[in-house]
Scaffold this motif. Structure first.
Motif, PDB file in Angstrom:
ATOM      1  N   ALA A  69      30.210  10.418  -1.586  1.00  0.00           N
ATOM      2  CA  ALA A  69      30.484   9.160  -1.397  1.00  0.00           C
ATOM      3  C   ALA A  69      30.397   9.126  -2.250  1.00  0.00           C
ATOM      4  CB  ALA A  69      31.485   8.977  -0.033  1.00  0.00           C
ATOM      5  N   ARG A  70      30.806   7.469  -2.519  1.00  0.00           N
ATOM      6  CA  ARG A  70      29.524   6.692  -3.271  1.00  0.00           C
ATOM      7  C   ARG A  70      30.180   5.468  -1.883  1.00  0.00           C
ATOM      8  NH1 ARG A  70      27.419   4.860  -8.280  1.00  0.00           N
ATOM      9  NH2 ARG A  70      27.597   6.983  -9.283  1.00  0.00           N
ATOM     10  N   LEU A  71      29.438   4.322  -1.443  1.00  0.00           N
ATOM     11  CA  LEU A  71      30.322   3.504  -0.419  1.00  0.00           C
ATOM     12  C   LEU A  71      29.457   2.295  -1.146  1.00  0.00           C
ATOM     13  CD1 LEU A  71      29.826   5.065   3.130  1.00  0.00           C
ATOM     14  CD2 LEU A  71      31.592   4.519   1.671  1.00  0.00           C
ATOM     15  N   GLN A  72      30.517   1.632  -1.393  1.00  0.00           N
ATOM     16  CA  GLN A  72      29.780   0.069  -1.828  1.00  0.00           C
ATOM     17  C   GLN A  72      29.188  -0.388  -0.552  1.00  0.00           C
ATOM     18  OE1 GLN A  72      29.171  -1.002  -5.474  1.00  0.00           O
ATOM     19  NE2 GLN A  72      30.257   1.041  -5.439  1.00  0.00           N
ATOM     20  N   PRO A  73      28.572  -1.428  -0.915  1.00  0.00           N
ATOM     21  CA  PRO A  73      28.533  -2.867  -0.094  1.00  0.00           C
ATOM     22  C   PRO A  73      29.498  -2.795   1.282  1.00  0.00           C
ATOM     23  CG  PRO A  73      26.716  -3.445  -1.544  1.00  0.00           C
ATOM     24  CD  PRO A  73      27.424  -1.816  -1.917  1.00  0.00           C
ATOM     25  N   GLY A  74      29.810  -2.892   2.860  1.00  0.00           N
ATOM     26  CA  GLY A  74      30.917  -3.267   3.628  1.00  0.00           C
ATOM     27  C   GLY A  74      32.110  -1.704   3.153  1.00  0.00           C
ATOM     28  N   GLU A  75      32.026  -0.973   2.638  1.00  0.00           N
ATOM     29  CA  GLU A  75      33.100   0.033   2.585  1.00  0.00           C
ATOM     30  C   GLU A  75      32.443   1.173   3.350  1.00  0.00           C
ATOM     31  OE1 GLU A  75      35.074   1.254  -2.433  1.00  0.00           O
ATOM     32  OE2 GLU A  75      32.894   2.031  -1.481  1.00  0.00           O
ATOM     33  N   THR A  76      33.876   1.367   3.775  1.00  0.00           N
ATOM     34  CA  THR A  76      33.952   2.780   5.101  1.00  0.00           C
ATOM     35  C   THR A  76      34.201   4.467   4.381  1.00  0.00           C
ATOM     36  OG1 THR A  76      34.023   1.073   6.824  1.00  0.00           O
ATOM     37  CG2 THR A  76      34.288   2.861   7.518  1.00  0.00           C
ATOM     38  N   LEU A  77      33.428   5.319   5.034  1.00  0.00           N
ATOM     39  CA  LEU A  77      33.426   6.225   4.991  1.00  0.00           C
ATOM     40  C   LEU A  77      34.529   7.134   6.319  1.00  0.00           C
ATOM     41  CD1 LEU A  77      33.771   8.959   3.786  1.00  0.00           C
ATOM     42  CD2 LEU A  77      31.203   9.723   4.462  1.00  0.00           C
ATOM     43  N   GLU A  78      35.572   6.953   6.816  1.00  0.00           N
ATOM     44  CA  GLU A  78      35.752   8.631   8.130  1.00  0.00           C
ATOM     45  C   GLU A  78      35.854   9.466   8.296  1.00  0.00           C
ATOM     46  OE1 GLU A  78      39.448   6.130   8.877  1.00  0.00           O
ATOM     47  OE2 GLU A  78      39.106   4.397   9.321  1.00  0.00           O
ATOM     48  N   VAL A  79      35.797  10.137   9.039  1.00  0.00           N
ATOM     49  CA  VAL A  79      35.823  11.500   9.516  1.00  0.00           C
ATOM     50  C   VAL A  79      35.969  11.720  10.508  1.00  0.00           C
ATOM     51  CG1 VAL A  79      33.211  11.330   9.994  1.00  0.00           C
ATOM     52  CG2 VAL A  79      34.394  13.699   9.244  1.00  0.00           C
ATOM     53  N   LEU A  97      27.909   3.223  13.347  1.00  0.00           N
ATOM     54  CA  LEU A  97      29.195   4.087  12.849  1.00  0.00           C
ATOM     55  C   LEU A  97      29.684   4.346  14.597  1.00  0.00           C
ATOM     56  CD1 LEU A  97      29.802   6.866  13.352  1.00  0.00           C
ATOM     57  CD2 LEU A  97      27.535   7.495  14.860  1.00  0.00           C
ATOM     58  N   GLU A  98      30.820   4.121  14.150  1.00  0.00           N
ATOM     59  CA  GLU A  98      31.770   3.652  14.756  1.00  0.00           C
ATOM     60  C   GLU A  98      32.722   4.818  15.259  1.00  0.00           C
ATOM     61  OE1 GLU A  98      33.019  -0.349  14.679  1.00  0.00           O
ATOM     62  OE2 GLU A  98      33.116  -0.048  12.708  1.00  0.00           O
ATOM     63  N   ARG A  99      32.860   5.282  16.751  1.00  0.00           N
ATOM     64  CA  ARG A  99      33.924   5.672  17.104  1.00  0.00           C
ATOM     65  C   ARG A  99      35.252   5.455  17.464  1.00  0.00           C
ATOM     66  NH1 ARG A  99      33.294  10.994  21.386  1.00  0.00           N
ATOM     67  NH2 ARG A  99      35.206  12.057  20.640  1.00  0.00           N
ATOM     68  N   ALA A 100      35.752   5.644  16.560  1.00  0.00           N
ATOM     69  CA  ALA A 100      37.535   4.785  16.215  1.00  0.00           C
ATOM     70  C   ALA A 100      38.688   5.100  16.896  1.00  0.00           C
ATOM     71  CB  ALA A 100      37.773   4.819  14.829  1.00  0.00           C
TER      72      ALA A 100
END
Length: 91
Positions: free
Chosen positions: A50-60, A13-16
């Motif tokens: 969502a489906r997250l592949q390795p390395g993929e990112t979900l932003e919210v 988790l990153e706060r962008a």
């Protein structure tokens, strides 16, 4: 079959900046049905699982006056074997 090894949460988790949060799949597995639910004060846009592949990112985008005091986020996902996991995130 039981494993004595704990399962590590496969998300970083990153706060962008501002109200944007990024969840990145850090595992080598595809995560299915990744869904976020906000409890308490605050506003978050609706998101479809969502489906997250390795390395993929979900932003919210999550907004709130006192998220650290008044809200929690629950992240839900399924591993490839169908096992469901929940991760409680405090701000």
């Amino acid at each position: 079959m039981r494993s004595d090894t704990a399962y590590r949460v496969p998300l970083r988790l990153e706060r962008a900046g501002g109200h944007l949060f990024r969840f990145t799949n850090t595992s080598d597995e595809t995560l299915r049905g990744v869904a976020l639910t906000l409890h308490g004060s605050g506003v978050m846009g609706a998101n479809a699982p969502a489906r997250l592949q390795p390395g993929e990112t979900l932003e919210v985008d999550i907004k709130g006056r006192s998220l650290a005091r008044d809200a929690i986020l629950v992240v839900r996902w399924f591993r490839p074997d169908g096992t469901e996991y929940l991760w409680r995130v405090s701000f």
